[in-house]
Design an enzyme around this catalytic site. Structure first.
Site, PDB file in Angstrom:
ATOM      1  N   LYS A 123      19.709  16.450  24.004  1.00 62.97           N
ATOM      2  CA  LYS A 123      19.700  14.993  23.952  1.00 62.97           C
ATOM      3  C   LYS A 123      21.135  14.480  24.028  1.00 62.97           C
ATOM      4  CE  LYS A 123      17.850  11.279  20.997  1.00 62.97           C
ATOM      5  NZ  LYS A 123      17.081  11.025  19.749  1.00 62.97           N
ATOM      6  N   SER A 180      13.135   8.405  20.126  1.00 63.41           N
ATOM      7  CA  SER A 180      14.170   8.204  21.120  1.00 63.41           C
ATOM      8  C   SER A 180      14.481   9.453  21.939  1.00 63.41           C
ATOM      9  CB  SER A 180      15.449   7.723  20.419  1.00 63.41           C
ATOM     10  OG  SER A 180      15.918   8.696  19.498  1.00 63.41           O
ATOM     11  N   SER A 221      11.860  10.246  15.958  1.00 65.29           N
ATOM     12  CA  SER A 221      12.317  10.363  17.344  1.00 65.29           C
ATOM     13  C   SER A 221      12.186  11.737  17.974  1.00 65.29           C
ATOM     14  CB  SER A 221      13.768   9.888  17.452  1.00 65.29           C
ATOM     15  OG  SER A 221      13.838   8.491  17.272  1.00 65.29           O
TER      16      SER A 221
END
Length: 480
Positions: free
Chosen positions: A84, A154, A178
Site C-alpha cells: 500500500k 482504504s 481499511s
C-alpha cells in the site's frame, strides 16, 4: 514449470512457496507471470500507483540464485508482494495516492519493508489507497469482481491486486477497517493484527492510536506466513509490543472442537443485508459442524463506537496533516480536506472522553472474552475464543453510490456503513480477520469477521483455515 499446472499468478502464497522451495517453480517465472497479469488487467482494475517491473525481475533472479546456492530464507523468498502506498520503500515515492505527496520520495525502508526484504520477498509495486487512507472506497481502483463497484478501502488497491492475481500477497493498513473492508468486498483474506504487534515505523499515519499494518492474502495459511515475517518488536514504533515471536502456522489444521465462538445478539447483525447475515450464519454453522461451539453474546459498549472512533481519528488525522493542510489545501481531494478541516473544531475534552471510552471498552471486551465481570455475567457465556460477525454490513457499493437503504427504510452513508462493524476492533486493538464466506445473488463477495482477544491471531487463523479447508479449499481468483 509443468504446462498442466495453473499459471503461476493464480497460485496462493503457500503453494507458490512450496513450488519454489522444491525447485518446481522459479521466482523469475512467478514474478514474470504476475507482471504479465498486471499488464493484462491493470488498465481496467487500477490497483497500482506504480509497478517496479525491471527491479522486481532483478530481485527475483537474485532470489533464484540464493535458493540454488542453498540460502533459502523461507516461504516468502522469491514471492511477489505489493505494498500500500503509505509504506516507505527507500528511493521510491510514497504518494499516499495524493497530489500533496506527489514529489515525496522515501529515504529509507519502513520496518515492514525491511522485514519483507529480509525474508526475500520481491517488491512488485505500490498500490492505491483512498487518499491518505482517509476513506473506505478507494476511488482510483475498481472492485476485482465487478468494475462497476468499489473495492472498499482504504487498502482497496492491495485487496484488488491480490483478488485479481496481480500480487501474490500484499500489505495494507487498517485504522477503522481499511484491511478488512476491502478484503471482504474482494473475496480475499485480510488480517488486522493486535495493536502494536506489527511495527508501523515508516508508514504514513492516519490516526496513530488506531493504525495497524497487516496482510491481504488468498488464504488464512498465507496470512499466517506473512504475519510470521512481520510481527515483532521495533523500538522505532512507540506502540510496538515487546512480544515473543510466535509460529502462526503451527495450529493450522488442528481441530477446532472445543473453541467457543461468540455470536453477537446486538449491534453486529443490525442493519445488515439479509444475504450477508445469512452467509455469515451459515459459515458459523459450518464451524460448529467441525466441533466448535456457538454461544450468544452481548457485545458491550457498542453504542459508543461511532463517537469514540471519530473522536479519536478526526483530531489525530488533523494534527498529522496540519502543516500540509495549511500550506496546500487545494491539493487534497474534497472529501478528505473536509474531514481534515473538521478536525480543527474537535474540542480537547471530546478527544479525552474518546480516550477514556476506548480504555473502558477494552476492559469490558476482555471481560467478555474471559467470561468475567459485567460483560461475562450478562450473557453467561463462560468466555469465548472469538467473535464471529459480518465483516461489513453490505456487499460492494456501486461507484459513486452515496448511501445504503436498509430493510427498515433507514439510510446510511456508504463510509459510515463500512466502518460500523470494523471500528470496534480498532478501538479495542483486538485482532480481527475477514475471510470469504460466499457471494450475493449479484456475485459480489461476502466476508465473515473473526475477532479475538489480544495476541490471539493464531486462534483466528486456525478458525479461518478450518472453514476454508472444508468449504473453500481452492481460493477463487477474480475473472477481471
Amino acid at each position: 514449470m509443468n504446462h498442466d499446472s495453473p499459471e503461476p499468478y493464480r497460485l496462493p502464497l503457500t503453494e507458490a512457496a512450496r513450488l519454489i522451495a522444491d525447485g518446481s517453480l522459479s521466482p523469475v517465472e512467478l514474478t514474470a507471470s504476475v507482471l504479465d497479469r498486471i499488464e493484462a488487467v491493470e488498465p481496467k482494475l487500477g490497483a497500482y500507483v506504480s509497478v517496479a517491473g525491471e527491479a522486481a525481475l532483478r530481485s527475483a533472479a537474485e532470489a533464484g540464485r540464493e535458493i540454488a546456492a542453498g540460502r533459502y530464507r523461507g516461504p516468502l523468498h522469491g514471492v511477489p508482494v505489493a505494498l500500500k502506498d503509505l509504506i516507505d520503500v527507500a528511493g521510491v515515492p510514497t504518494t499516499a495516492s495524493s497530489r500533496v505527496r506527489a514529489d515525496h520520495v522515501a529515504d529509507a525502508d519502513a520496518a515492514v519493508t525491511e522485514r519483507l526484504r529480509a525474508a526475500g520477498a520481491v517488491l512488485i509495486g505500490k498500490t492505491h489507497t483512498h487518499e491518505f487512507a482517509y476513506g473506505l472506497t478507494t476511488p482510483q481502483t475498481r472492485n476485482a469482481w465487478s468494475p462497476e463497484h468499489v473495492p472498499g478501502g482504504s487498502s482497496g488497491g492491495s485487496a484488488a491486486a491480490v483478488a485479481a492475481g496481480t500480487a501474490t500477497f500484499a500489505l495494507g493498513t487498517d485504522t477503522g477497517g481499511s484491511i478488512r473492508v476491502p478484503a471482504a468486498l474482494n473475496h480475499v483474506v485480510g488480517l488486522k493484527p493486535t495493536y502494536g504487534l506489527v511495527p508501523r515505523h515508516g508508514v504514513t499515519s492516519l490516526s496513530w492510536s488506531l493504525d495497524h499494518v497487516g496482510p491481504l492474502t488468498r488464504t488464512a495459511a498465507d496470512a499466517a506466513l506473512v504475519l510470521q515475517a512481520l510481527a515483532g518488536h521495533d523500538p522505532r514504533d512507540p506502540a510496538s509490543l515487546d512480544h515473543p515471536r510466535e509460529d502462526y502456522t503451527r495450529a493450522l489444521g488442528t481441530p477446532v472442537a472445543g473453541l467457543r465462538i461468540g455470536i453477537p445478539a446486538n449491534y453486529y447483525f443490525d442493519r445488515v443485508q439479509p444475504q450477508v447475515a445469512d452467509a455469515v450464519r451459515a459459515a458459523v454453522e459450518a464451524l460448529t459442524a467441525l466441533g466448535a461451539t456457538a454461544v450468544p453474546v452481548h457485545v458491550p459498549m457498542t453504542e459508543y463506537v461511532h463517537a469514540a472512533q471519530w473522536g479519536l481519528m478526526v483530531p489525530e488525522a488533523t494534527a498529522y496533516h496540519q502543516d500540509m493542510l495549511r500550506a496546500a489545501p487545494d491539493l487534497y481531494a474534497d472529501d478528505v480536506r473536509v474531514l481534515l478541516e473538521a478536525g480543527e473544531f474537535v474540542p480537547a475534552t471530546d478527544y479525552i472522553r474518546a480516550q477514556r471510552t476506548r480504555t473502558l471498552m477494552h476492559q469490558r471486551w476482555l471481560e467478555l472474552f474471559d467470561g468475567t465481570g459485567e460483560a461475562g455475567r450478562a450473557d453467561g457465556s463462560g468466555g469465548i475464543d472469538a467473535i464471529a460477525a459480518p465483516a461489513v454490513p453490505a456487499t460492494a457499493a456501486r461507484a459513486g453510490q452515496s448511501e445504503f437503504t436498509w430493510p427498515d427504510g433507514s439510510a446510511e452513508a456508504v463510509s459510515d456503513a463500512y466502518v460500523r462493524l470494523s471500528a470496534p476492533a480498532n478501538l479495542t486493538g483486538f485482532p480481527a480477520l475477514s475471510v470469504p464466506v460466499g457471494r450475493d445473488d449479484r456475485g459480489l463477495p461476502i466476508g465473515m469477521q473473526l475477532i479475538g482477544r489480544p495476541l490471539a491471531e493464531a486462534t483466528l487463523l486456525r478458525l479461518a483455515h478450518a472453514y476454508e479447508s472444508a468449504h473453500r479449499p481452492v481460493p477463487e481468483l477474480a475473472p477481471v
